[in-house]
Structures are given as C-alpha cells and as structure tokens.
Design a protein around this motif. Sequence first.
Motif, PDB file in Angstrom:
ATOM      1  N   THR A  80      -0.109  -5.726 -15.273  1.00 48.01           N
ATOM      2  CA  THR A  80      -1.192  -4.745 -15.230  1.00 48.01           C
ATOM      3  C   THR A  80      -2.300  -5.170 -16.174  1.00 48.01           C
ATOM      4  O   THR A  80      -2.043  -5.750 -17.232  1.00 48.01           O
ATOM      5  CB  THR A  80      -0.691  -3.345 -15.634  1.00 48.01           C
ATOM      6  N   SER A 146      -4.345  -3.154 -11.224  1.00 45.75           N
ATOM      7  CA  SER A 146      -5.126  -2.365 -12.155  1.00 45.75           C
ATOM      8  C   SER A 146      -4.241  -1.400 -12.939  1.00 45.75           C
ATOM      9  O   SER A 146      -3.307  -0.834 -12.389  1.00 45.75           O
ATOM     10  CB  SER A 146      -6.193  -1.577 -11.387  1.00 45.75           C
ATOM     11  N   ALA A 147      -4.575  -1.248 -14.195  1.00 44.57           N
ATOM     12  CA  ALA A 147      -3.753  -0.372 -15.080  1.00 44.57           C
ATOM     13  C   ALA A 147      -4.067   1.079 -14.841  1.00 44.57           C
ATOM     14  O   ALA A 147      -5.131   1.504 -14.566  1.00 44.57           O
ATOM     15  CB  ALA A 147      -4.005  -0.726 -16.536  1.00 44.57           C
TER      16      ALA A 147
END
Length: 147
Positions: A80, A146-147
């Motif tokens: 991530t 994506s985090a």
Amino acid sequence: MEVILKTDIKGLGYKNDIVNVKPGYGRNYLIPQNFAKLATAANISMRNEEIKQAAHKLEKVKQDAEDLAAKIGELTLSLTAKAGESGKIFGAVTPLQVADALKEQGFDIDRKRIGFSSEIRMLGEYKAVLDLHKEVQHEITLEVVSA
C-alpha cells in the motif's frame, strides 16, 4: 586492472570472480575496503584452491536458494502507498518495503538482493527480481494499491 572479488558486489560480480576494473576504482575503493585483492598468480592459485574446497558447501547453498525460490513460487505481494487522484504515488516503492513485506510472509531476504526493472512510482502491477544466488534469480509480482 584485474582483481579477485572477496564479496558479492552488485553490478560488478560475485565472490571469487576475477573482474577487470579501472585502476583507480580498484586501488582507491575495492582494495582498501577489503572488497577485492589483486589478481596475481599466487592469489589466483589460492582462489582456485579455495573454490575447490568450497565446491561442496556452495552446492548446498545453491540448493537452499533453489528451495527458497520454489517455496516462494508465484507469490504476489500487495503493497500500500499513498497516492494522488492520477494514481501517482508519493515517493516510490523501495526494496526495503518489499523486504519487509516478504518478512511478513515468512521469507527473510536482504533488501540488497531485491531489484526492479524500473522505479515504481505509480499504482499498478510490477515485477521484482530476487537475487537469491549467483545462478538463482526468482521473479515475484508486486501489486501497488492505494492506502
């Protein structure tokens, strides 16, 4: 200038390889840092004797690396990272992050033995090469989300 490497040096060679380097690089960096020694006749014969004695041990190390590659198999790591709307991540994915993710999976691989074909600066799927041994490389898939 010919030198005999005492350790593995990424981009140059592996331990006990005889390589040609520029004289300044050999004299000012490799030899003082104890990474290499001059390739004289005496040193070459000593190296050959060491290789002969270590052949059995090296075969076991190579077999261990092949076993590790087989154990890793077709592993896909999910990493991530913070990213903008366009998919561009802030910073880049580093070998240290990959090494940490591998450690979480139960594989202890030094970050210096992990390489990428190009910098990872966007979300998506990438390939990383694990240099497990002089003759054993293994490719894993990295999925950057994506985090």
